[in-house]
Design a protein around this motif. Structure first.
Motif, mmCIF file in Angstrom:
data_model
loop_
_atom_site.group_PDB
_atom_site.id
_atom_site.type_symbol
_atom_site.label_atom_id
_atom_site.label_comp_id
_atom_site.label_asym_id
_atom_site.label_seq_id
_atom_site.Cartn_x
_atom_site.Cartn_y
_atom_site.Cartn_z
ATOM 1 N N ASN A 166 36.545 -14.834 68.881
ATOM 2 C CA ASN A 166 36.824 -16.229 68.301
ATOM 3 C C ASN A 166 36.426 -17.198 69.052
ATOM 4 O O ASN A 166 36.958 -17.833 69.959
ATOM 5 C CB ASN A 166 38.283 -16.349 67.877
ATOM 6 C CG ASN A 166 38.477 -17.405 66.958
ATOM 7 O OD1 ASN A 166 37.568 -18.001 66.483
ATOM 8 N ND2 ASN A 166 39.922 -17.676 66.533
ATOM 9 N N PRO A 167 35.030 -17.729 68.935
ATOM 10 C CA PRO A 167 34.710 -19.005 69.657
ATOM 11 C C PRO A 167 35.300 -20.243 69.373
ATOM 12 O O PRO A 167 35.084 -21.272 69.808
ATOM 13 C CB PRO A 167 33.202 -18.860 69.460
ATOM 14 C CG PRO A 167 32.908 -18.436 68.041
ATOM 15 C CD PRO A 167 33.964 -17.335 68.081
ATOM 16 N N SER A 168 35.987 -20.397 68.306
ATOM 17 C CA SER A 168 36.548 -21.421 67.670
ATOM 18 C C SER A 168 37.586 -22.021 68.552
ATOM 19 O O SER A 168 38.295 -21.558 69.400
ATOM 20 C CB SER A 168 37.362 -20.996 66.296
ATOM 21 O OG SER A 168 38.174 -21.920 66.005
ATOM 22 N N ALA B 104 35.585 -16.303 73.587
ATOM 23 C CA ALA B 104 34.462 -16.623 74.207
ATOM 24 C C ALA B 104 33.259 -17.140 73.152
ATOM 25 O O ALA B 104 33.435 -16.452 71.980
ATOM 26 C CB ALA B 104 33.713 -15.615 74.870
ATOM 27 N N THR B 105 32.704 -18.145 73.371
ATOM 28 C CA THR B 105 31.528 -18.693 72.607
ATOM 29 C C THR B 105 30.459 -17.553 72.431
ATOM 30 O O THR B 105 30.004 -17.233 71.455
ATOM 31 C CB THR B 105 30.992 -19.884 73.056
ATOM 32 O OG1 THR B 105 32.017 -20.897 73.218
ATOM 33 C CG2 THR B 105 29.996 -20.587 72.147
ATOM 34 N N SER C 283 28.709 -12.338 75.305
ATOM 35 C CA SER C 283 28.286 -11.837 76.938
ATOM 36 C C SER C 283 29.120 -12.217 77.707
ATOM 37 O O SER C 283 29.132 -11.708 79.019
ATOM 38 C CB SER C 283 26.635 -12.023 77.045
ATOM 39 O OG SER C 283 26.643 -13.538 77.104
ATOM 40 N N ASP C 284 30.054 -13.331 77.457
ATOM 41 C CA ASP C 284 31.024 -13.977 78.268
ATOM 42 C C ASP C 284 32.353 -13.399 78.318
ATOM 43 O O ASP C 284 33.009 -13.661 79.247
ATOM 44 C CB ASP C 284 31.033 -15.407 77.738
ATOM 45 C CG ASP C 284 29.727 -16.369 78.277
ATOM 46 O OD1 ASP C 284 29.039 -15.835 79.016
ATOM 47 O OD2 ASP C 284 29.870 -17.393 77.548
ATOM 48 N N LEU C 285 32.532 -12.404 77.550
ATOM 49 C CA LEU C 285 33.723 -11.741 77.585
ATOM 50 C C LEU C 285 34.137 -10.769 78.655
ATOM 51 O O LEU C 285 33.010 -10.385 79.257
ATOM 52 C CB LEU C 285 33.701 -10.806 76.318
ATOM 53 C CG LEU C 285 33.943 -11.305 75.193
ATOM 54 C CD1 LEU C 285 33.893 -10.432 73.976
ATOM 55 C CD2 LEU C 285 35.356 -12.272 75.017
ATOM 56 N N ASP C 286 35.245 -10.820 79.389
ATOM 57 C CA ASP C 286 35.398 -9.876 80.421
ATOM 58 C C ASP C 286 35.053 -8.427 80.103
ATOM 59 O O ASP C 286 35.082 -8.016 78.672
ATOM 60 C CB ASP C 286 36.710 -10.110 80.922
ATOM 61 C CG ASP C 286 36.977 -11.451 81.640
ATOM 62 O OD1 ASP C 286 35.966 -12.139 81.955
ATOM 63 O OD2 ASP C 286 38.122 -11.899 81.515
ATOM 64 N N LYS C 287 35.339 -7.523 81.070
ATOM 65 C CA LYS C 287 35.229 -6.208 80.764
ATOM 66 C C LYS C 287 36.598 -5.686 79.974
ATOM 67 O O LYS C 287 37.488 -6.426 80.315
ATOM 68 C CB LYS C 287 35.416 -5.714 82.245
ATOM 69 C CG LYS C 287 35.160 -3.904 82.101
ATOM 70 C CD LYS C 287 35.004 -3.352 83.629
ATOM 71 C CE LYS C 287 35.228 -1.770 83.348
ATOM 72 N NZ LYS C 287 35.094 -1.310 84.811
#
Length: 137
Positions: A2-4, A40-41, A44-48
């Motif tokens: 949810n990049p919101s 994260a928008t 690919s920016d999400l953590d493991k």
């Protein structure tokens, strides 16, 4: 994912679509929960994947559903690409199945078998009680 930046004071296009659907269905409220509790928008920016985060997320969602005797939820996550999102969804769906909670969509499922996101305008969504299509979980 949810990049919101939506919160209790500001709604975005997705939340506005949910509000309008809730009104059309005659609901007196709604709650949004994410399949994975990280924002994260870009995926690919999400953590493991973090199983502790998922366990806490699922516990909160299930406690709410059970306490409020909710047996159906609108699935609207669209196609998920990041492994953390997929694992979060799968964990949540496992608990839904165990608890007899049914998941539905207001449009045919994507070609990958996922419920359509509320903002997907390429698919006609029938926001009505008899427009529900249930997922098999």
């Amino acid at each position: 994912m949810n990049p919101s930046a939506a919160n209790e004071d500001y709604s975005d296009r997705t939340i506005n679509r949910i509000i309008n659907a809730s009104k059309k269905l005659g609901c007196d409220g709604w709650v949004v929960a994410n399949v994975y509790p990280e924002r994260a928008t870009n995926a690919s920016d999400l953590d493991k994947f973090n199983s502790e985060l998922v366990d806490e997320n699922v516990r909160i969602i299930m406690d709410f559903l059970i306490q409020n005797k909710i047996t159906e939820v609108w699935g609207a996550w669209g196609n998920l690409g990041h492994p953390s999102l997929v694992q979060g969804r799968d964990t949540l769906l496992s608990f839904f199945k165990e608890s007899g909670i049914r998941v539905y969509s207001f449009a045919p499922l994507t070609k990958w078998g996922q419920p359509v996101h509320p903002l997907n305008r390429s698919v006609k969504q029938n926001i009505s009680e008899n427009g529900k299509i249930y997922l098999t979980i």
